[in-house]
Design a protein around this motif. Structure first.
Motif, PDB file in Angstrom:
ATOM      1  N   TYR A  14       0.857  -1.176   0.000  1.00  0.00           N
ATOM      2  CA  TYR A  14       0.000   0.000   0.000  1.00  0.00           C
ATOM      3  C   TYR A  14       0.894   1.227   0.000  1.00  0.00           C
ATOM      4  CZ  TYR A  14      -3.637  -3.283   1.113  1.00  0.00           C
ATOM      5  OH  TYR A  14      -4.496  -4.350   1.070  1.00  0.00           O
ATOM      6  N   VAL A  15       0.810   1.997  -1.051  1.00  0.00           N
ATOM      7  CA  VAL A  15       1.563   3.234  -1.167  1.00  0.00           C
ATOM      8  C   VAL A  15       0.619   4.356  -0.770  1.00  0.00           C
ATOM      9  CG1 VAL A  15       2.832   4.759  -2.721  1.00  0.00           C
ATOM     10  CG2 VAL A  15       2.937   2.263  -3.046  1.00  0.00           C
ATOM     11  N   VAL A  16       0.976   5.069   0.294  1.00  0.00           N
ATOM     12  CA  VAL A  16       0.120   6.149   0.788  1.00  0.00           C
ATOM     13  C   VAL A  16       0.741   7.489   0.413  1.00  0.00           C
ATOM     14  CG1 VAL A  16      -0.979   7.182   2.807  1.00  0.00           C
ATOM     15  CG2 VAL A  16      -0.615   4.703   2.724  1.00  0.00           C
ATOM     16  N   ASP A  17      -0.005   8.256  -0.344  1.00  0.00           N
ATOM     17  CA  ASP A  17       0.389   9.627  -0.667  1.00  0.00           C
ATOM     18  C   ASP A  17      -0.373  10.521   0.301  1.00  0.00           C
ATOM     19  OD1 ASP A  17       0.423  12.258  -1.685  1.00  0.00           O
ATOM     20  OD2 ASP A  17       0.838  11.507  -3.699  1.00  0.00           O
ATOM     21  N   ASP A  18       0.373  11.116   1.200  1.00  0.00           N
ATOM     22  CA  ASP A  18      -0.222  11.902   2.275  1.00  0.00           C
ATOM     23  C   ASP A  18      -0.496  13.339   1.838  1.00  0.00           C
ATOM     24  OD1 ASP A  18      -1.158  12.667   4.760  1.00  0.00           O
ATOM     25  OD2 ASP A  18       0.837  12.861   5.641  1.00  0.00           O
ATOM     26  N   GLY A  19      -1.336  13.494   0.824  1.00  0.00           N
ATOM     27  CA  GLY A  19      -1.730  14.821   0.370  1.00  0.00           C
ATOM     28  C   GLY A  19      -0.593  15.633  -0.207  1.00  0.00           C
ATOM     29  N   SER A  20       0.362  14.978  -0.872  1.00  0.00           N
ATOM     30  CA  SER A  20       1.505  15.722  -1.386  1.00  0.00           C
ATOM     31  C   SER A  20       1.084  16.720  -2.460  1.00  0.00           C
ATOM     32  CB  SER A  20       2.575  14.771  -1.929  1.00  0.00           C
ATOM     33  OG  SER A  20       2.070  13.998  -2.986  1.00  0.00           O
ATOM     34  N   ALA A  21       1.769  17.846  -2.466  1.00  0.00           N
ATOM     35  CA  ALA A  21       1.459  18.917  -3.411  1.00  0.00           C
ATOM     36  C   ALA A  21       2.042  18.654  -4.795  1.00  0.00           C
ATOM     37  CB  ALA A  21       1.996  20.241  -2.867  1.00  0.00           C
ATOM     38  N   ARG A  23       1.819  15.793  -6.739  1.00  0.00           N
ATOM     39  CA  ARG A  23       1.297  14.543  -7.301  1.00  0.00           C
ATOM     40  C   ARG A  23       1.550  14.424  -8.795  1.00  0.00           C
ATOM     41  NH1 ARG A  23      -4.156  13.324  -3.965  1.00  0.00           N
ATOM     42  NH2 ARG A  23      -3.101  12.566  -2.118  1.00  0.00           N
ATOM     43  N   ASP A  24       1.567  15.547  -9.490  1.00  0.00           N
ATOM     44  CA  ASP A  24       1.838  15.489 -10.925  1.00  0.00           C
ATOM     45  C   ASP A  24       3.252  14.981 -11.200  1.00  0.00           C
ATOM     46  OD1 ASP A  24       2.710  17.886  -9.723  1.00  0.00           O
ATOM     47  OD2 ASP A  24       2.780  18.930 -11.649  1.00  0.00           O
ATOM     48  N   VAL A  25       4.171  15.221 -10.282  1.00  0.00           N
ATOM     49  CA  VAL A  25       5.552  14.758 -10.434  1.00  0.00           C
ATOM     50  C   VAL A  25       5.654  13.254 -10.174  1.00  0.00           C
ATOM     51  CG1 VAL A  25       7.908  14.980  -9.538  1.00  0.00           C
ATOM     52  CG2 VAL A  25       6.489  17.017  -9.836  1.00  0.00           C
ATOM     53  N   VAL A  26       4.924  12.749  -9.182  1.00  0.00           N
ATOM     54  CA  VAL A  26       5.009  11.333  -8.834  1.00  0.00           C
ATOM     55  C   VAL A  26       4.010  10.465  -9.600  1.00  0.00           C
ATOM     56  CG1 VAL A  26       6.005  11.738  -6.557  1.00  0.00           C
ATOM     57  CG2 VAL A  26       3.530  11.595  -6.815  1.00  0.00           C
TER      58      VAL A  26
END
Length: 91
Positions: A14-21, A23-26
């Motif tokens: 489970y990869v959790v993206d914690d609201g990163s600004a 997201r377009d980069v990742v």
């Protein structure tokens, strides 16, 4: 390094993206692993902190063993196999 584990058993990541600004980069990285059935992505709307991000993954999991790692952690290919073997040892 998680994708390269030599563990022969069932593994769910489970990869959790914690609201990163950024997201377009990742997003390209997400697309690479989107077709890998071992990977699931949890995209949180807002940054809620490490503990709540971990809880989001744990609530989604159903395995007997849960391993939390940070995004900058690099694991040797045999780490999951060794951890599972240790958990089978009653000692």
């Amino acid at each position: 390094s998680i994708a390269s584990q030599d563990y022969a058993g069932k593994m769910q990541v489970y990869v959790v993206d914690d609201g990163s600004a950024n997201r377009d980069v990742v997003a390209p990285v997400h697309r690479i692993y989107a077709s890998d059935p071992r990977f699931s992505f949890i995209l949180l709307a807002n940054n809620v902190g490490k503990r709540k991000a971990q809880i989001a993954a744990i609530r989604s999991s159903s395995g007997d063993l849960v391993l939390n790692v940070d995004s900058d952690t690099i694991l040797a290919a045999d780490v999951v196999t060794k951890l599972v073997l240790k958990m089978h040892d009653p000692g």
